[in-house]
Write a protein that holds these residues in place. Sequence first.
Motif, mmCIF file in Angstrom:
data_model
loop_
_atom_site.group_PDB
_atom_site.id
_atom_site.type_symbol
_atom_site.label_atom_id
_atom_site.label_comp_id
_atom_site.label_asym_id
_atom_site.label_seq_id
_atom_site.Cartn_x
_atom_site.Cartn_y
_atom_site.Cartn_z
ATOM 1 N N HIS A 1 51.803 14.778 58.054
ATOM 2 C CA HIS A 1 51.749 13.360 57.679
ATOM 3 C C HIS A 1 52.835 13.018 56.663
ATOM 4 O O HIS A 1 53.074 13.792 55.738
ATOM 5 C CB HIS A 1 50.391 13.029 57.046
ATOM 6 N N TYR A 2 53.430 11.852 56.816
ATOM 7 C CA TYR A 2 54.341 11.331 55.786
ATOM 8 C C TYR A 2 53.458 10.567 54.799
ATOM 9 O O TYR A 2 53.246 9.361 54.917
ATOM 10 C CB TYR A 2 55.399 10.430 56.417
ATOM 11 N N GLN A 3 52.940 11.305 53.819
ATOM 12 C CA GLN A 3 51.955 10.703 52.914
ATOM 13 C C GLN A 3 52.497 9.570 52.052
ATOM 14 O O GLN A 3 51.750 8.656 51.732
ATOM 15 C CB GLN A 3 51.319 11.774 52.026
ATOM 16 N N THR B 1 62.071 13.709 39.542
ATOM 17 C CA THR B 1 61.044 13.175 40.422
ATOM 18 C C THR B 1 61.243 11.668 40.474
ATOM 19 O O THR B 1 62.060 11.120 39.729
ATOM 20 C CB THR B 1 59.622 13.561 39.937
ATOM 21 N N SER B 2 60.557 11.035 41.385
ATOM 22 C CA SER B 2 60.762 9.598 41.511
ATOM 23 C C SER B 2 59.500 8.935 42.014
ATOM 24 O O SER B 2 58.700 9.559 42.714
ATOM 25 C CB SER B 2 61.908 9.323 42.481
ATOM 26 N N CYS B 3 59.335 7.689 41.656
ATOM 27 C CA CYS B 3 58.198 6.923 42.125
ATOM 28 C C CYS B 3 58.692 5.527 42.484
ATOM 29 O O CYS B 3 58.911 4.708 41.597
ATOM 30 C CB CYS B 3 57.137 6.871 41.010
ATOM 31 N N PRO B 4 58.926 5.283 43.785
ATOM 32 C CA PRO B 4 59.296 3.921 44.172
ATOM 33 C C PRO B 4 58.041 3.048 44.091
ATOM 34 O O PRO B 4 57.180 3.116 44.946
ATOM 35 C CB PRO B 4 59.792 4.076 45.616
ATOM 36 N N LEU B 5 57.917 2.282 43.007
ATOM 37 C CA LEU B 5 56.664 1.603 42.692
ATOM 38 C C LEU B 5 56.644 0.168 43.220
ATOM 39 O O LEU B 5 57.316 -0.716 42.681
ATOM 40 C CB LEU B 5 56.458 1.633 41.167
ATOM 41 N N ALA C 1 61.317 4.001 39.770
ATOM 42 C CA ALA C 1 61.244 4.928 38.639
ATOM 43 C C ALA C 1 61.830 6.270 39.076
ATOM 44 O O ALA C 1 61.444 6.816 40.106
ATOM 45 C CB ALA C 1 59.791 5.111 38.210
ATOM 46 N N GLU C 2 62.757 6.800 38.313
ATOM 47 C CA GLU C 2 63.315 8.140 38.564
ATOM 48 C C GLU C 2 63.478 8.799 37.208
ATOM 49 O O GLU C 2 64.108 8.223 36.316
ATOM 50 C CB GLU C 2 64.705 8.050 39.224
ATOM 51 N N PHE C 3 62.935 9.990 37.074
ATOM 52 C CA PHE C 3 62.984 10.633 35.757
ATOM 53 C C PHE C 3 62.933 12.148 35.909
ATOM 54 O O PHE C 3 62.639 12.680 36.977
ATOM 55 C CB PHE C 3 61.831 10.134 34.876
ATOM 56 N N PHE D 1 64.134 3.159 54.664
ATOM 57 C CA PHE D 1 65.079 4.277 54.598
ATOM 58 C C PHE D 1 64.397 5.636 54.392
ATOM 59 O O PHE D 1 64.671 6.591 55.121
ATOM 60 C CB PHE D 1 66.120 4.025 53.504
ATOM 61 N N PHE D 2 63.499 5.740 53.402
ATOM 62 C CA PHE D 2 62.915 7.046 53.105
ATOM 63 C C PHE D 2 62.118 7.635 54.274
ATOM 64 O O PHE D 2 62.305 8.821 54.600
ATOM 65 C CB PHE D 2 62.096 7.033 51.803
ATOM 66 N N PRO D 3 61.242 6.850 54.959
ATOM 67 C CA PRO D 3 60.538 7.448 56.107
ATOM 68 C C PRO D 3 61.511 7.927 57.189
ATOM 69 O O PRO D 3 61.301 8.966 57.815
ATOM 70 C CB PRO D 3 59.671 6.306 56.646
ATOM 71 N N THR E 1 68.344 18.973 55.782
ATOM 72 C CA THR E 1 69.700 18.428 55.585
ATOM 73 C C THR E 1 69.733 17.192 54.686
ATOM 74 O O THR E 1 70.697 16.432 54.742
ATOM 75 C CB THR E 1 70.362 18.087 56.941
ATOM 76 N N TRP E 2 68.688 16.986 53.879
ATOM 77 C CA TRP E 2 68.696 15.847 52.942
ATOM 78 C C TRP E 2 68.352 16.340 51.558
ATOM 79 O O TRP E 2 67.331 17.023 51.386
ATOM 80 C CB TRP E 2 67.688 14.769 53.414
ATOM 81 N N GLY E 3 69.206 16.035 50.593
ATOM 82 C CA GLY E 3 68.995 16.505 49.228
ATOM 83 C C GLY E 3 68.625 15.397 48.259
ATOM 84 O O GLY E 3 68.947 15.488 47.066
HETATM 85 C C1 UQ1 Z 1 63.888 10.594 48.430
HETATM 86 O O1 UQ1 Z 1 64.838 11.293 48.785
HETATM 87 C C2 UQ1 Z 1 62.729 10.530 49.262
HETATM 88 O O2 UQ1 Z 1 62.630 11.346 50.336
HETATM 89 C C3 UQ1 Z 1 62.952 11.022 51.538
HETATM 90 C C4 UQ1 Z 1 61.685 9.693 48.925
HETATM 91 O O3 UQ1 Z 1 60.676 9.569 49.823
HETATM 92 C C5 UQ1 Z 1 59.459 9.925 49.604
HETATM 93 C C6 UQ1 Z 1 61.727 8.942 47.703
HETATM 94 O O4 UQ1 Z 1 60.766 8.247 47.410
HETATM 95 C C7 UQ1 Z 1 62.891 9.031 46.843
HETATM 96 C C8 UQ1 Z 1 62.903 8.230 45.601
HETATM 97 C C9 UQ1 Z 1 63.939 9.853 47.209
HETATM 98 C C10 UQ1 Z 1 65.153 9.990 46.324
HETATM 99 C C11 UQ1 Z 1 66.413 9.441 46.889
HETATM 100 C C12 UQ1 Z 1 67.156 8.450 46.368
HETATM 101 C C13 UQ1 Z 1 68.390 8.034 47.105
HETATM 102 C C14 UQ1 Z 1 66.788 7.717 45.140
#
Ligand code: UQ1
Length: 446
Positions: free
Chosen positions: A75-77, A377-381, A391-393, A424-426, A437-439
Motif C-alpha cells: 500500500h502507498y500509505q 524527514t518530511s511531512c507534506p501537510l 515541512a522538511e527537517f 507527483f509523490f505517488p 531509482t529515486w533519492g
Molecule cells: C519524497 O521523495 C516522497 O517520496 C516519494 C514523498 O512521498 C511520500 C514525500 O512526501 C516527500 C516530501 C519526498 C521528498 C522529495 C522532495 C522533492 C521534497
Amino acid sequence: MLIARIANRSILASGSSLTTRRFATVSPVSSVTRNHKVVVVGGGSAGLTISHQLLRSGKFARDDIAVIDPAVWHHYQPGWTLVGGGLKTKEELHRPLNSLIDQKIKLYDTNVNTFSPQDNFLTLDNGDVINYQQLVVAPGINIDYGSIKGLPEALADPQSAVSTIYGYDTCDKVCNTIKQLRKGNAIFTQPSGIVKCGGAPQKIMWLALDHWKRAGLYDPSNPSSSAIKISFATAISTMFAVPKYNSKLEELRQETGVEGLFQHDLIAVDGNKATFSRPDGQENVTKQFDLLHVVPKMGPHAFVRTSALANEAGYVDVDESTLCHKKFSNVWSAGDASSLPTSKTAAAITAQSPVLVHNLLRSLDGEKRDAVYDGYTSCPLLTGYGKVLLAEFKYGGVPKETFSWLGMDQATPRRAFYHLKKDFFPWVYYRYMVKGTWGGPKGWIK
Ligand code: UQ1
C-alpha cells in the motif's frame, strides 16, 4: 523435495554450533535451510527501496537477495489521507507485492518467527531457516487498535461515525463520515507515543474543515454560530513537534476557530462518547461527538520487540548516522521499525535507503561505513484542498528545506506543494522509488 532436504542437511552437518542449535528448535524433517547474501525483512517502502537499490549496485546474482513479507498487497500509505479527503480511491494506491519485486530477488511470503543474530540466521513461521551475511530489518510498525477501548467495534460498525485514515479497511469510511456530517461536534485525535507521520492526524482535520466550509456548515470567522464545531484532541501539548511549523499551524488553528484540546489522550470510545486521559493525575475527560477521527497508538511488531535486535522501546537498535545495528555489525534497519529518532515517513526512507545501502555494501567489501544519515524527514501537510505546507527537517527538528534556494518559505501552504503531494509523490514512488531509482530531494539515482 527429499533431495533438497538431504542436501540441506549435509550443509547443516558441516559442524558449526549453529547447526546444533537449529536442530534443537526446528524439526529437520519438515524444515528447509536457505542461504542469501542479504536478507531484507519487510516489503514495505523501506524494504523494497533498499532491496532494489542493492540489486542495482550490480554486485548481486539471482537469489543473492531475499525479501520476507507475508503481505499480498503493498500500500502507498501516504495516500490514505487523500482517500479520507475523497481525492483518491484506496484501490488506485495499492499494487500486488509480488508485482513490485524484481525476478532476481527471492520473495518469502511468510512471517519471521525469530531472529538469531549471534548466529546469522532467522527462522520463518513455517520453521524454515534463513542464513544471511547481512540482514536488513524493515517490517514497519503495528497499529494497535485495541489500545483504545471500544475502538475496534466502533470502526467495524458502518453506522458509527468513528473512523481512521491509518488503515486500509477504514480510510474510505473517513470520507463518508465527513460528507454525512451536517451538524454537531467533530473531534480529531492524536495519541501519545510514536506514530507514523505525525502530521497526518491533523491533515485530515484541515481537509474536513475545508469541506464543511465549502458546504456552508462551518464558518472559520464565526465558529460558535456554525453548525459544526471542530476540536483537535492531541496527547501532546503543541500542534507539531518542529517549532518552525508548529507556529504556523497553531496560528492556523486559532484563525480558523478549531478548539485545541492539548494533552488529551483518547483511551475509550463508547457510543457517541470519547474519553481522554489527562496528565499529572488530572481526572479523565469525556466528550460527546458526532464525528470522531481516531489515530490509534502504534508500536513495534512483537517479533521485533521481543528479539535481541530491539532497544528498550522495542525498535531495532541502530546507530542514528550509519543505520548499522549497535551490537550486530551485519544488521541494519530503516523506516518505521528502526530506532532512528526522526519522524516516520516515506520521505525519510528516501534519505535513509542510500545511506544504508552504501554502508552495507562497504561492509561486504570489508571497508569503513562512511555514509551518514542526518535525520532528514518530511511531512507534506495538507492545510486544505489545494494547499500544502511542506515541512522538511533533520535531527533536532532543524528545517532542511529543498526549495529554499528558490526563496520559498515552506511554512507557507502552497498549491505547488499540493500537487507534489497528490500527483507527483505517488507517481514517483511506484515508478522509481520502490525500484531503487529515486533519492527524494536528491533526485533520481543512476
Ligand atoms: C519524497 O521523495 C516522497 O517520496 C516519494 C514523498 O512521498 C511520500 C514525500 O512526501 C516527500 C516530501 C519526498 C521528498 C522529495 C522532495 C522533492 C521534497
